[in-house]
Design a protein around this motif. Structure first.
Motif, PDB file in Angstrom:
ATOM      1  N   ASP A 138      44.263  30.276  30.324  1.00 11.30           N
ATOM      2  CA  ASP A 138      44.653  31.611  29.831  1.00 11.30           C
ATOM      3  C   ASP A 138      43.585  32.666  30.127  1.00 11.30           C
ATOM      4  OD1 ASP A 138      47.091  30.750  28.935  1.00 11.30           O
ATOM      5  OD2 ASP A 138      46.542  30.689  26.814  1.00 11.30           O
ATOM      6  N   SER A 182      44.784  22.389  31.304  1.00  9.22           N
ATOM      7  CA  SER A 182      46.017  23.120  31.562  1.00  9.22           C
ATOM      8  C   SER A 182      46.546  22.616  32.900  1.00  9.22           C
ATOM      9  CB  SER A 182      45.709  24.627  31.584  1.00  9.22           C
ATOM     10  OG  SER A 182      46.859  25.371  31.928  1.00  9.22           O
ATOM     11  N   GLN A 186      51.244  26.046  34.676  1.00 11.68           N
ATOM     12  CA  GLN A 186      51.163  26.741  33.387  1.00 11.68           C
ATOM     13  C   GLN A 186      50.406  28.062  33.522  1.00 11.68           C
ATOM     14  OE1 GLN A 186      50.484  24.462  29.673  1.00 11.68           O
ATOM     15  NE2 GLN A 186      48.604  25.662  29.488  1.00 11.68           N
ATOM     16  N   GLU A 187      49.331  28.082  34.298  1.00 14.79           N
ATOM     17  CA  GLU A 187      48.577  29.334  34.469  1.00 14.79           C
ATOM     18  C   GLU A 187      49.394  30.367  35.238  1.00 14.79           C
ATOM     19  OE1 GLU A 187      45.923  29.867  32.662  1.00 14.79           O
ATOM     20  OE2 GLU A 187      46.329  27.824  32.001  1.00 14.79           O
ATOM     21  N   LYS A 188      50.114  29.946  36.263  1.00 12.79           N
ATOM     22  CA  LYS A 188      50.977  30.882  36.993  1.00 12.79           C
ATOM     23  C   LYS A 188      51.997  31.523  36.054  1.00 12.79           C
ATOM     24  CE  LYS A 188      51.384  28.627  41.532  1.00 12.79           C
ATOM     25  NZ  LYS A 188      52.321  27.771  42.293  1.00 12.79           N
ATOM     26  N   ALA A 189      52.473  30.742  35.093  1.00 17.24           N
ATOM     27  CA  ALA A 189      53.553  31.217  34.216  1.00 17.24           C
ATOM     28  C   ALA A 189      53.048  32.082  33.079  1.00 17.24           C
ATOM     29  CB  ALA A 189      54.316  30.024  33.651  1.00 17.24           C
ATOM     30  N   ARG A 190      51.821  31.807  32.583  1.00 15.59           N
ATOM     31  CA  ARG A 190      51.495  32.486  31.319  1.00 15.59           C
ATOM     32  C   ARG A 190      50.080  33.022  31.193  1.00 15.59           C
ATOM     33  NH1 ARG A 190      50.767  27.670  26.821  1.00 15.59           N
ATOM     34  NH2 ARG A 190      48.501  27.747  26.924  1.00 15.59           N
ATOM     35  N   ASN A 191      49.192  32.825  32.203  1.00 19.86           N
ATOM     36  CA  ASN A 191      47.818  33.350  32.075  1.00 19.86           C
ATOM     37  C   ASN A 191      47.886  34.867  31.879  1.00 19.86           C
ATOM     38  OD1 ASN A 191      45.176  34.415  32.845  1.00 19.86           O
ATOM     39  ND2 ASN A 191      44.695  32.323  33.481  1.00 19.86           N
ATOM     40  N   PRO A 192      47.357  35.394  30.786  1.00 20.01           N
ATOM     41  CA  PRO A 192      47.525  36.822  30.502  1.00 20.01           C
ATOM     42  C   PRO A 192      46.864  37.730  31.551  1.00 20.01           C
ATOM     43  CG  PRO A 192      46.510  35.686  28.636  1.00 20.01           C
ATOM     44  CD  PRO A 192      46.641  34.675  29.739  1.00 20.01           C
ATOM     45  N   LYS A 195      48.942  35.630  35.548  1.00 15.57           N
ATOM     46  CA  LYS A 195      50.295  35.116  35.823  1.00 15.57           C
ATOM     47  C   LYS A 195      50.856  35.852  37.023  1.00 15.57           C
ATOM     48  CE  LYS A 195      52.096  37.841  32.006  1.00 15.57           C
ATOM     49  NZ  LYS A 195      52.637  37.752  30.655  1.00 15.57           N
ATOM     50  N   ASP A 197      53.205  37.759  37.987  1.00 19.69           N
ATOM     51  CA  ASP A 197      53.698  39.138  38.127  1.00 19.69           C
ATOM     52  C   ASP A 197      52.642  40.194  37.834  1.00 19.69           C
ATOM     53  OD1 ASP A 197      53.562  38.694  35.427  1.00 19.69           O
ATOM     54  OD2 ASP A 197      55.646  39.231  34.986  1.00 19.69           O
TER      55      ASP A 197
END
Ligand SMILES: [Fe+2]
Length: 249
Positions: A138, A182, A186-192, A195, A197
């Motif tokens: 994260d 992790s 998971q990091e691609k999807a949700r790292n603040p 991620k 996008d």
């Protein structure tokens, strides 16, 4: 493989022990001076011998245990050749492999936290990535000193680490909230911060806005780590204990 994730509390650092079951040779990634005795006792308990220490980068927040481990066990000291440190026995080149026993790590150059920073990848099902202070759970390493660069960090992670399989296990150099592992997916999807996008410009703004204080130990940790963990003369009294009695050599 024999694997242990070890924690040093004062700097919230992870050290990784990777041992070959056939040769009984082990390595330590990012050992910390304060925990050298613990690490050596564990290696002995497991019936292993320490072949080498590997650094991901020249740390600013703690002193490496590499030099002391070499003095006490006869292991070799390895790290990125880009650091140009004469105290290291093994200079690791970008995109080469480091072998011990039947195990092998690939040396990935991931600048951003420092300009010479490496991550180490162990192929497998799943693979394991020892990311140091590049991609963290994260989060990521800071980019505001030691030739750090937010644009490079973004490229290292998006163009390089995020090309690893999604199930690759991510083992960071630090975690300040007790998280241990992790995955790339998971990091691609949700790292603040990182991620998929988030744009390079948004990431650079996030890093600029952090405005972190300088690490307490930076004045002696960087020169000490450039000497593979030799305590410099300017270590303040409150941090001197792990320096111990200097062993000649
Ligand atoms: Fe660091």
């Amino acid at each position: 493989m024999i694997f242990r994730q070890l924690f040093e509390t004062s700097s919230s650092s992870y050290t990784y022990l990777l041992g070959c079951e056939t040769s009984r040779l082990a390595i330590l990634i990012d050992p910390v001076l304060e925990t050298v005795s613990r690490d050596l006792e564990l290696i002995q308990q497991l019936g292993l011998s320490l072949y080498a220490t590997l650094e991901t980068h020249v740390h600013a927040d703690h002193l490496t245990g590499a030099r002391k481990l070499k003095q006490l066990s006869g292991c070799q000291i390895a790290g990125p050749a880009l650091d140009k440190l004469a105290c290291r026995d093994i200079q690791l080149d970008v995109d080469t492999t480091f072998r011990w026993g039947e195990l092998e790590l690939t040396c990935l150059h991931v600048p951003g936290h420092t300009d010479t920073h490496f991550a180490y990848y162990l192929a497998g099902e799943p693979g394991m990535l020892f990311s140091g202070d590049s991609l963290m759970i994260d989060g990521c390493g800071r980019t505001d000193f030691q030739a750090g660069n937010a644009a490079e960090m973004y490229r290292s992670i998006h163009d390089h680490l995020y090309t690893l399989p999604n199930d690759t296990l991510l083992y960071p150099g630090h975690d300040y909230q007790g998280r241990r592992v992790s995955s790339i997916g998971q990091e691609k999807a949700r790292n603040p911060r990182l991620k998929l996008d988030i744009s390079p410009a948004e990431f650079e703004q996030i890093m600029t806005d952090l405005k972190l204080p300088q690490p307490t130990k930076i004045q002696f940790a960087v020169p000490g780590n450039e000497a593979c963990g030799k305590c410099p003369d300017n270590v303040p009294a409150e941090f001197k204990k792990p320096c111990g009695v200097e062993i000649q050599g």
